[in-house]
Design a protein around this motif. Structure first.
Motif, short mmCIF file in Angstrom:
data_model
loop_
_atom_site.label_atom_id
_atom_site.label_comp_id
_atom_site.label_asym_id
_atom_site.label_seq_id
_atom_site.Cartn_x
_atom_site.Cartn_y
_atom_site.Cartn_z
N VAL A 74 0.85 -1.20 0.00
CA VAL A 74 0.00 0.00 0.00
C VAL A 74 0.89 1.24 0.00
O VAL A 74 1.82 1.35 0.80
CB VAL A 74 -0.92 0.03 1.23
N SER A 75 0.59 2.19 -0.91
CA SER A 75 1.30 3.47 -0.95
C SER A 75 0.39 4.58 -0.46
O SER A 75 -0.80 4.62 -0.79
CB SER A 75 1.76 3.79 -2.38
N PHE A 76 0.96 5.50 0.31
CA PHE A 76 0.24 6.69 0.77
C PHE A 76 0.59 7.83 -0.17
O PHE A 76 1.78 8.12 -0.38
CB PHE A 76 0.61 7.01 2.21
N VAL A 77 -0.42 8.46 -0.76
CA VAL A 77 -0.19 9.46 -1.80
C VAL A 77 -0.84 10.79 -1.42
O VAL A 77 -1.75 10.85 -0.58
CB VAL A 77 -0.74 8.99 -3.15
N ASP A 78 -0.36 11.88 -2.07
CA ASP A 78 -0.98 13.18 -1.89
C ASP A 78 -1.91 13.47 -3.06
O ASP A 78 -2.14 12.61 -3.92
CB ASP A 78 0.07 14.27 -1.71
N SER A 79 -2.44 14.68 -3.13
CA SER A 79 -3.43 15.01 -4.15
C SER A 79 -2.87 14.96 -5.57
O SER A 79 -3.63 14.81 -6.54
CB SER A 79 -4.02 16.39 -3.89
N GLN A 80 -1.53 15.06 -5.70
CA GLN A 80 -0.88 14.97 -7.00
C GLN A 80 -0.39 13.56 -7.31
O GLN A 80 0.35 13.36 -8.27
CB GLN A 80 0.29 15.96 -7.06
N ASN A 81 -0.79 12.62 -6.48
CA ASN A 81 -0.41 11.20 -6.61
C ASN A 81 1.07 10.97 -6.33
O ASN A 81 1.63 9.94 -6.75
CB ASN A 81 -0.77 10.65 -8.00
N ASN A 82 1.71 11.91 -5.64
CA ASN A 82 3.09 11.70 -5.22
C ASN A 82 3.10 10.74 -4.02
O ASN A 82 2.35 10.92 -3.06
CB ASN A 82 3.73 13.03 -4.80
N VAL A 83 3.96 9.74 -4.09
CA VAL A 83 4.03 8.72 -3.04
C VAL A 83 4.80 9.26 -1.84
O VAL A 83 5.94 9.69 -1.97
CB VAL A 83 4.69 7.43 -3.57
N LYS A 84 4.18 9.24 -0.68
CA LYS A 84 4.81 9.70 0.56
C LYS A 84 5.45 8.55 1.33
O LYS A 84 6.33 8.78 2.18
CB LYS A 84 3.77 10.39 1.44
N GLY A 85 5.02 7.35 1.05
CA GLY A 85 5.58 6.18 1.72
C GLY A 85 4.85 4.94 1.25
O GLY A 85 3.67 5.00 0.89
N THR A 86 5.55 3.81 1.25
CA THR A 86 4.95 2.54 0.81
C THR A 86 5.26 1.45 1.82
O THR A 86 6.41 1.30 2.25
CB THR A 86 5.49 2.11 -0.57
N ILE A 87 4.23 0.70 2.20
CA ILE A 87 4.40 -0.44 3.10
C ILE A 87 4.10 -1.70 2.29
O ILE A 87 2.97 -1.90 1.83
CB ILE A 87 3.46 -0.36 4.31
N LEU A 88 5.11 -2.53 2.10
CA LEU A 88 4.97 -3.74 1.31
C LEU A 88 4.48 -4.90 2.16
O LEU A 88 4.63 -4.91 3.38
CB LEU A 88 6.31 -4.11 0.66
N ALA A 89 3.86 -5.87 1.49
CA ALA A 89 3.41 -7.08 2.19
C ALA A 89 4.62 -7.86 2.68
O ALA A 89 5.68 -7.87 2.04
CB ALA A 89 2.58 -7.94 1.24
N ASN A 90 4.49 -8.49 3.82
CA ASN A 90 5.54 -9.34 4.35
C ASN A 90 5.35 -10.76 3.81
O ASN A 90 4.51 -11.52 4.30
CB ASN A 90 5.48 -9.36 5.88
N LYS A 91 6.10 -11.10 2.79
CA LYS A 91 6.01 -12.42 2.18
C LYS A 91 7.26 -13.24 2.45
O LYS A 91 7.60 -14.15 1.70
CB LYS A 91 5.74 -12.29 0.68
N SER A 92 7.92 -12.93 3.56
CA SER A 92 9.14 -13.64 3.92
C SER A 92 8.85 -15.00 4.54
O SER A 92 9.74 -15.83 4.67
CB SER A 92 9.95 -12.80 4.92
N GLY A 93 7.60 -15.22 4.95
CA GLY A 93 7.27 -16.46 5.64
C GLY A 93 7.58 -16.41 7.12
O GLY A 93 7.37 -17.38 7.85
N LYS A 94 8.08 -15.26 7.60
CA LYS A 94 8.41 -15.11 9.02
C LYS A 94 7.73 -13.85 9.57
O LYS A 94 7.61 -12.85 8.87
CB LYS A 94 9.92 -15.00 9.21
N GLY A 95 7.34 -13.92 10.83
CA GLY A 95 6.77 -12.75 11.48
C GLY A 95 5.30 -12.54 11.15
O GLY A 95 4.61 -13.44 10.67
N ALA A 96 4.82 -11.30 11.38
CA ALA A 96 3.41 -10.97 11.21
C ALA A 96 3.13 -10.38 9.84
O ALA A 96 4.05 -9.97 9.13
CB ALA A 96 3.00 -9.98 12.30
N GLN A 97 1.86 -10.35 9.46
CA GLN A 97 1.46 -9.72 8.21
C GLN A 97 1.51 -8.20 8.36
O GLN A 97 1.35 -7.66 9.45
CB GLN A 97 0.03 -10.15 7.85
#
Length: 419
Positions: A74-97
């Motif tokens: 999921v990316s957090f964007v502003d009104s101009q669609n500029n990305v302020k930060g992205t949190i990727l899915a944890n697909k390492s098989g370890k830890g929490a989602q």
């Protein structure tokens, strides 16, 4: 072991999950669903923590995996669609989602998976509902909407956060069981365009507003609108006529910016529209006599918990396990179900209203601060590190083991219940 005649009211996710365990253990299970056909629709949901293990024990995890949505973050964007930060899915098989689970799936696909796994040994009745019931120490007499009557050993309310079964078993004068967060949510589908990719987008606008876009197939994208407002007048919006609800969201978001105009244009003809209040069901009464609640009917944790589907599927597993373990003593089964599951539910329902206010800011400065914090956290990869080094089991609660549950389809019939 005694075979019970069980009626489950509600054919969503928790009800059929419970039916799976009970029918495969030899009980006679009927699901009654008020909609005329399988309600295989709805937005994107996910499996997390203990629910992943519960579905694995059902032998259905690969079926779920085959239908997962291709969302990598999921990316957090502003009104101009500029990305302020992205949190990727944890697909390492370890830890929490993370915000995006490894097991994102459309609600309709999960409903169909559970239906296909139960349709051969569970009796589904569509277009029918429970009008009322009476019970004694031996049985529950159920009166249906078509005028028919039948007797059961056990009645389960899996009929959602507005459960009629729950209303019937609550003690007179019970306090308001809805814990309100002050947020309305609406969603619908719109045609997918070229810029809609497999990273979800989250946009925040002043006025406690947020817009989310997720794309689940090559032709459609999902739109989610959130509005943070504590006015009691808004609580009635989900009960208003659909066109009135659509007009409400159009007026509230027409100046929100980003892609609001595109999404509101799609709202005009959307037949997938749904609106609800984000709330929790908090009650001390999960059972009475031979009637028991499961899923949102008993303990809806709200979308802000991130554990709605998880709590329902875990609850179904625990309830089935306790029924089989105490098949000749249902009061004991329900009491142990409550004692075992309630600590997990209470943790899942720990939603901080202050966090909600921060997440849905009312001012431009609040939105700017939110983006600043998200940007710093993502730059330092804090969300990724938190997911990888967190416990896989949410809140450290361990899913119980129930050897009494069987997933074998070739089980011998159990002895009929003596009532």
């Amino acid at each position: 072991m005694t075979s019970l005649k069980v009626l489950i009211c509600g054919g969503g996710c928790a009800g059929p999950a419970l039916a799976y365990w009970l029918a495969n253990s030899g009980h006679q299970v009927t699901i009654v669903e008020r909609f005329p056909a399988l309600r295989a629709s709805g937005a994107q949901i996910d499996l997390r923590a203990q629910a992943i293990e519960a579905v694995r024990r059902m032998g259905l995890l690969e079926a779920v995996r085959s239908k997962t949505v291709d969302e990598i973050g999921v990316s957090f964007v502003d009104s101009q669609n500029n990305v302020k930060g992205t949190i990727l899915a944890n697909k390492s098989g370890k830890g929490a989602q993370s915000l995006t689970s490894e097991y994102e799936i459309m609600r309709g696909d999960l409903v169909r998976i559970f239906y296909d796994a139960t349709k051969d040994n569970v009796n589904y009745i569509f277009g029918k509902s429970v009008d009322r019931f009476e019970q004694d120490e031996k049985e529950v007499v159920v009166h249906f909407s078509d005028g028919s009557t039948d007797k059961f050993d056990l009645l389960v309310g899996a009929d959602g956060q507005g459960s009629r079964i729950r209303k019937a078993i609550l003690p007179p004068g019970s306090p308001d069981l809805y814990w309100r967060i002050g947020v309305l949510i609406a969603y619908w589908f719109v045609p997918r365009i070229e810029t809609d990719n497999n990273i979800g987008s989250a946009y925040h606008s002043p006025g406690g507003r947020a817009i989310f876009r997720r794309s689940h197939n090559p032709t459609e994208s999902q739109v989610y609108l959130m509005l943070h407002n504590h006015s009691e007048d808004l609580w009635s919006i989900p009960k208003a006529p659909i066109e009135q609800q659509k007009e409400f969201w159009t007026q509230r978001f027409r100046d929100a910016g980003w892609q609001a105009r595109r999404f509101l244009e799609g709202l005009k003809t959307a037949d997938t529209f749904y609106c609800e209040e984000a709330l929790q069901v908090r009650t001390d009464t999960w059972h009475k006599g031979r009637v028991v609640l499961v899923g949102d009917a008993g303990y809806c944790p709200s979308p802000f918990s991130g554990l709605g589907t998880t709590v329902g599927l875990v609850g179904a597993y625990v309830l089935a396990g306790e029924i089989n373990r105490n098949v000749n003593d249902l009061p004991q089964a329900f009491a142990t179900y409550d004692k075992t599951l309630r600590p997990f539910v209470e943790k899942a329902q720990e939603v901080n209203r202050t966090f909600v206010q921060w997440y849905l800011p009312q001012t431009r400065w609040g939105v700017a601060l939110f983006h600043l914090v998200i940007g710093i956290l993502c730059f330092l990869r804090i969300p990724d590190l938190v997911s990888r080094f967190s416990k896989e089991d949410a809140h450290g609660w361990k899913l119980p083991d129930y050897p009494e549950l069987s997933t074998g389809r070739d089980q011998k019939p159990m002895e009929s219940a003596k009532v």
